[in-house]
Design an enzyme around this catalytic site. Structure first.
Site, mmCIF file in Angstrom:
data_model
loop_
_atom_site.group_PDB
_atom_site.id
_atom_site.type_symbol
_atom_site.label_atom_id
_atom_site.label_comp_id
_atom_site.label_asym_id
_atom_site.label_seq_id
_atom_site.Cartn_x
_atom_site.Cartn_y
_atom_site.Cartn_z
ATOM 1 N N ASP A 103 -12.466 -4.783 -2.553
ATOM 2 C CA ASP A 103 -11.555 -4.049 -3.433
ATOM 3 C C ASP A 103 -12.198 -2.719 -3.856
ATOM 4 O O ASP A 103 -13.374 -2.701 -4.233
ATOM 5 C CB ASP A 103 -11.320 -4.940 -4.668
ATOM 6 C CG ASP A 103 -10.149 -4.486 -5.499
ATOM 7 O OD1 ASP A 103 -9.998 -3.267 -5.716
ATOM 8 O OD2 ASP A 103 -9.396 -5.363 -5.945
ATOM 9 N N THR A 141 0.560 11.968 -1.207
ATOM 10 C CA THR A 141 1.959 11.997 -0.789
ATOM 11 C C THR A 141 2.699 13.214 -1.354
ATOM 12 O O THR A 141 2.313 13.736 -2.404
ATOM 13 C CB THR A 141 2.651 10.707 -1.292
ATOM 14 O OG1 THR A 141 4.052 10.852 -1.201
ATOM 15 C CG2 THR A 141 2.310 10.411 -2.748
ATOM 16 N N ASP A 142 3.779 13.592 -0.691
ATOM 17 C CA ASP A 142 4.621 14.669 -1.233
ATOM 18 C C ASP A 142 5.422 14.215 -2.448
ATOM 19 O O ASP A 142 5.998 15.041 -3.170
ATOM 20 C CB ASP A 142 5.573 15.209 -0.144
ATOM 21 C CG ASP A 142 6.521 14.166 0.437
ATOM 22 O OD1 ASP A 142 6.424 12.979 0.058
ATOM 23 O OD2 ASP A 142 7.375 14.545 1.270
ATOM 24 N N GLU A 143 5.454 12.890 -2.688
ATOM 25 C CA GLU A 143 6.307 12.384 -3.778
ATOM 26 C C GLU A 143 5.799 12.823 -5.157
ATOM 27 O O GLU A 143 6.543 12.770 -6.135
ATOM 28 C CB GLU A 143 6.435 10.857 -3.689
ATOM 29 C CG GLU A 143 6.968 10.443 -2.324
ATOM 30 C CD GLU A 143 7.484 9.006 -2.226
ATOM 31 O OE1 GLU A 143 7.829 8.423 -3.260
ATOM 32 O OE2 GLU A 143 7.539 8.503 -1.101
ATOM 33 N N TYR A 169 5.164 4.666 -8.561
ATOM 34 C CA TYR A 169 4.296 4.963 -7.394
ATOM 35 C C TYR A 169 3.839 6.417 -7.428
ATOM 36 O O TYR A 169 2.640 6.710 -7.392
ATOM 37 C CB TYR A 169 5.045 4.670 -6.081
ATOM 38 C CG TYR A 169 4.372 5.286 -4.863
ATOM 39 C CD1 TYR A 169 3.093 4.896 -4.472
ATOM 40 C CD2 TYR A 169 5.028 6.266 -4.104
ATOM 41 C CE1 TYR A 169 2.477 5.464 -3.352
ATOM 42 C CE2 TYR A 169 4.415 6.837 -2.988
ATOM 43 C CZ TYR A 169 3.138 6.440 -2.620
ATOM 44 O OH TYR A 169 2.526 7.010 -1.520
ATOM 45 N N LYS A 173 0.076 8.088 -7.965
ATOM 46 C CA LYS A 173 -0.567 8.946 -6.961
ATOM 47 C C LYS A 173 -0.877 10.329 -7.576
ATOM 48 O O LYS A 173 -1.918 10.919 -7.297
ATOM 49 C CB LYS A 173 0.319 9.102 -5.725
ATOM 50 C CG LYS A 173 0.442 7.853 -4.868
ATOM 51 C CD LYS A 173 -0.876 7.384 -4.234
ATOM 52 C CE LYS A 173 -1.384 8.312 -3.154
ATOM 53 N NZ LYS A 173 -2.534 7.699 -2.423
ATOM 54 N N GLY A 206 16.342 5.816 -10.329
ATOM 55 C CA GLY A 206 15.503 7.031 -10.310
ATOM 56 C C GLY A 206 15.278 7.589 -8.918
ATOM 57 O O GLY A 206 14.316 8.318 -8.689
HETATM 58 P P1 NAD Z 1 0.045 0.602 3.122
HETATM 59 O O1 NAD Z 1 0.639 -0.020 1.899
HETATM 60 O O2 NAD Z 1 0.606 0.251 4.457
HETATM 61 O O3 NAD Z 1 -1.521 0.250 3.195
HETATM 62 C C1 NAD Z 1 -2.369 0.278 2.081
HETATM 63 C C2 NAD Z 1 -3.652 -0.452 2.426
HETATM 64 O O4 NAD Z 1 -4.508 -0.415 1.277
HETATM 65 C C3 NAD Z 1 -3.449 -1.926 2.779
HETATM 66 O O5 NAD Z 1 -4.197 -2.267 3.927
HETATM 67 C C4 NAD Z 1 -3.975 -2.663 1.554
HETATM 68 O O6 NAD Z 1 -4.503 -3.950 1.855
HETATM 69 C C5 NAD Z 1 -5.041 -1.706 1.050
HETATM 70 N N1 NAD Z 1 -5.322 -1.855 -0.384
HETATM 71 C C6 NAD Z 1 -4.412 -1.958 -1.384
HETATM 72 N N2 NAD Z 1 -5.045 -2.104 -2.574
HETATM 73 C C7 NAD Z 1 -6.386 -2.072 -2.294
HETATM 74 C C8 NAD Z 1 -7.548 -2.163 -3.106
HETATM 75 N N3 NAD Z 1 -7.466 -2.316 -4.436
HETATM 76 N N4 NAD Z 1 -8.757 -2.072 -2.498
HETATM 77 C C9 NAD Z 1 -8.856 -1.922 -1.146
HETATM 78 N N5 NAD Z 1 -7.775 -1.846 -0.330
HETATM 79 C C10 NAD Z 1 -6.553 -1.923 -0.913
HETATM 80 O O7 NAD Z 1 0.073 2.147 2.873
HETATM 81 P P2 NAD Z 1 0.233 3.355 3.919
HETATM 82 O O8 NAD Z 1 1.674 3.604 4.127
HETATM 83 O O9 NAD Z 1 -0.657 3.112 5.070
HETATM 84 O O10 NAD Z 1 -0.342 4.552 3.042
HETATM 85 C C11 NAD Z 1 -1.739 4.887 3.078
HETATM 86 C C12 NAD Z 1 -1.983 6.042 2.137
HETATM 87 O O11 NAD Z 1 -1.186 7.154 2.543
HETATM 88 C C13 NAD Z 1 -1.592 5.754 0.691
HETATM 89 O O12 NAD Z 1 -2.558 6.324 -0.146
HETATM 90 C C14 NAD Z 1 -0.248 6.421 0.521
HETATM 91 O O13 NAD Z 1 -0.038 6.821 -0.812
HETATM 92 C C15 NAD Z 1 -0.388 7.611 1.447
HETATM 93 N N6 NAD Z 1 0.863 8.140 2.023
HETATM 94 C C16 NAD Z 1 1.743 7.281 2.649
HETATM 95 C C17 NAD Z 1 2.902 7.815 3.234
HETATM 96 C C18 NAD Z 1 3.879 6.922 3.973
HETATM 97 O O14 NAD Z 1 4.933 7.413 4.391
HETATM 98 N N7 NAD Z 1 3.583 5.657 4.199
HETATM 99 C C19 NAD Z 1 3.146 9.180 3.169
HETATM 100 C C20 NAD Z 1 2.221 10.025 2.517
HETATM 101 C C21 NAD Z 1 1.084 9.470 1.965
HETATM 102 P P1 TYD Z 2 11.036 4.260 1.808
HETATM 103 O O1 TYD Z 2 10.766 3.921 3.239
HETATM 104 O O2 TYD Z 2 10.906 3.163 0.784
HETATM 105 O O3 TYD Z 2 10.151 5.523 1.427
HETATM 106 P P2 TYD Z 2 10.169 6.457 0.078
HETATM 107 O O4 TYD Z 2 11.077 5.910 -0.918
HETATM 108 O O5 TYD Z 2 8.743 6.378 -0.343
HETATM 109 O O6 TYD Z 2 10.593 7.813 0.561
HETATM 110 O O7 TYD Z 2 12.516 4.823 1.724
HETATM 111 C C1 TYD Z 2 12.918 5.974 2.444
HETATM 112 C C2 TYD Z 2 14.329 6.316 2.023
HETATM 113 O O8 TYD Z 2 15.196 5.253 2.452
HETATM 114 C C3 TYD Z 2 14.495 6.391 0.516
HETATM 115 O O9 TYD Z 2 15.453 7.428 0.225
HETATM 116 C C4 TYD Z 2 15.070 5.038 0.132
HETATM 117 C C5 TYD Z 2 15.898 4.679 1.353
HETATM 118 N N1 TYD Z 2 16.016 3.234 1.660
HETATM 119 C C6 TYD Z 2 17.280 2.677 1.897
HETATM 120 O O10 TYD Z 2 18.322 3.369 1.838
HETATM 121 N N2 TYD Z 2 17.358 1.344 2.196
HETATM 122 C C7 TYD Z 2 16.259 0.545 2.253
HETATM 123 O O11 TYD Z 2 16.383 -0.678 2.510
HETATM 124 C C8 TYD Z 2 14.964 1.131 2.020
HETATM 125 C C9 TYD Z 2 13.702 0.299 2.075
HETATM 126 C C10 TYD Z 2 14.885 2.485 1.731
#
Ligand code: NAD
Ligand code: TYD
Length: 353
Positions: A57, A132-134, A158, A162, A291
């Site tokens: 962790d 993230t861009d969020e 979330y 971040k 939201g």
């Molecule tokens: P994910 O949820 O698929 O993976 C997260 C990983 O972190 C998992 O393997 C989980 O086991 C591990 N983890 C969680 N809590 C932990 C802890 N306390 N200690 C050690 N490991 C831990 O996420 P992802 O989609 O691969 O995203 C990875 C990173 O990229 C994140 O920081 C996320 O904010 C960022 N990000 C994601 C997206 C996207 O579209 N998925 C876009 C921009 C940025």
């Molecule tokens: P998501 O993959 O959860 O990413 P984020 O909310 O972080 O951008 O969702 C992408 C977009 O899709 C978001 O506008 C929410 C929408 N969404 C649905 O319409 N249906 C779904 O079942 C899910 C999971 C997301």
């Protein structure tokens, strides 16, 4: 060696696999294996000594100190996070713990490690924070895309967690001089994406003939990037980014959720036609997410100008590869859905896991 946190998640596992396909520099992969971590993603690396996995962790300071002292990584790439907006609405505590407290603990451990390095090693060290861009909040239609200087206006638990982590990283540069890099990326999609996020959920549900739930009117816009392009951007920033700087990463691929689901349905109609009819018949509009941010869009000109990075995939090529990947990896999907993927560690590493 590099230390990757969260390397068993969606983006982290793509990053580790791509890194080791291009470099012999070993990866120390620290992951808590929450529901989002999947060791099966590393089946192709079984027995590869360049991949050192540690089940742990990022909030565990003693573990971090031990790993950093033992392996002396030249860089930390921090992916570990709770990452799903819907989960953050139902249970925000885990997001504050991992994303805020975890990042703080990692920064402190990295700072202690960095301060003990030689002058040359200290200058070369990097702490790369994957964000993230969020954090920038929601755009109205027609507003310019997010640049690196856009106001922080996070709207979900979330994105707020971040944003908090981004601020900590920034402060550790300005106050302590820790050589940090931050990247803020748009929505990723591609192989190993856990099927609770929009794109993989729609693919696996459509294949199973289940409803495709679109929140609200389906006109929310996201800016989609193929995950391997995110990984190449991170490698570019790690290699050439200026410490203390932020780089936005995106693919110039804004799409409404309806367009995304339509594109997936059309590809499945072509690649795996359903005798019962067009996959689009499964679309179901459901209650909106509370939201729900209306639009995200990334202005990726800085990373292109300074580092020459550009995405290799368009949305059309990336989504085709992604749909094909899910068609070719139905066993992976089944084991994720049944929960069997969580047995992988115990099966392969026994009691030590
Ligand atoms: P994910 O949820 O698929 O993976 C997260 C990983 O972190 C998992 O393997 C989980 O086991 C591990 N983890 C969680 N809590 C932990 C802890 N306390 N200690 C050690 N490991 C831990 O996420 P992802 O989609 O691969 O995203 C990875 C990173 O990229 C994140 O920081 C996320 O904010 C960022 N990000 C994601 C997206 C996207 O579209 N998925 C876009 C921009 C940025
Ligand atoms: P998501 O993959 O959860 O990413 P984020 O909310 O972080 O951008 O969702 C992408 C977009 O899709 C978001 O506008 C929410 C929408 N969404 C649905 O319409 N249906 C779904 O079942 C899910 C999971 C997301």
């Amino acid at each position: 060696m590099i230390l990757v946190t969260g390397g068993a998640g969606f983006i982290g596992s793509n990053f580790v696999l791509d890194w080791l396909a291009q470099s012999d520099e070993p990866v120390l992969n620290l992951d808590a294996l929450t529901y989002a971590g999947n060791m099966e993603n590393f089946a192709a690396l079984d027995g590869d000594p360049r991949h050192v996995f540690v089940h742990g962790d990022i909030c565990d300071r003693a573990l971090l100190d031990r790993l950093l002292a033992e392996h002396r990584p030249r860089a930390v790439l921090h992916f570990a996070a709770e990452s799903h907006v819907d989960r953050s609405i139902h249970g925000p505590a885990a997001f504050v713990r991992t994303n805020v407290e975890g990042t703080f603990t990692l920064l402190e451990a990295a700072r202690a490690h960095w301060s003990r390095l030689s002058d040359a090693e200290r200058a070369a060290f990097r702490f790369h924070h994957v964000s993230t861009d969020e954090v920038y909040g929601s755009l109205e239609p027609g507003e310019p895309a997010f640049t690196e200087t856009h106001l922080y206006q996070p709207n979900s638990p979330y994105s707020a967690s971040k944003a908090a982590s981004d601020h900590l990283v920034r402060a550790w540069f300005h106050t302590y001089g820790l050589p940090v890099l931050t990247t803020n990326c748009s929505n990723n999609y591609g192989p190993f994406h856990f099927p609770e996020k929009l794109i993989p959920l729609m693919i696996v549900s459509a294949l199973a003939g289940k409803p495709l739930p679109i929140y609200g009117d389906g006109l929310n816009v996201r800016d989609w990037l193929y995950v391997k392009d995110h990984c190449s951007a991170i490698r570019a920033v790690l290699a050439g980014g200026r410490p203390g700087e932020v780089y936005n990463i995106g693919g110039w691929n804004e799409r409404t959720n309806r367009q995304i689901v339509d594109a997936i349905c059309a590809l499945l109609d072509e690649l795996r036609p359903d005798p019962a009819g067009a996959h689009r018949r499964l679309i179901k509009f459901v209650t909106d997410r509370p939201g729900h941010d209306r639009r995200y869009a990334i202005d990726a000109r800085k990373i292109e100008r300074e580092l020459g990075w550009r995405p290799a995939e368009s949305f059309e090529t990336g989504i085709r590869k992604t749909v094909q990947w899910y068609l070719d990896h139905q066993g992976w999907v089944e084991r994720v859905q049944s929960g069997a993927y969580r047995d992988w560690l115990a099966q392969h590493y026994g009691a030590a896991a």
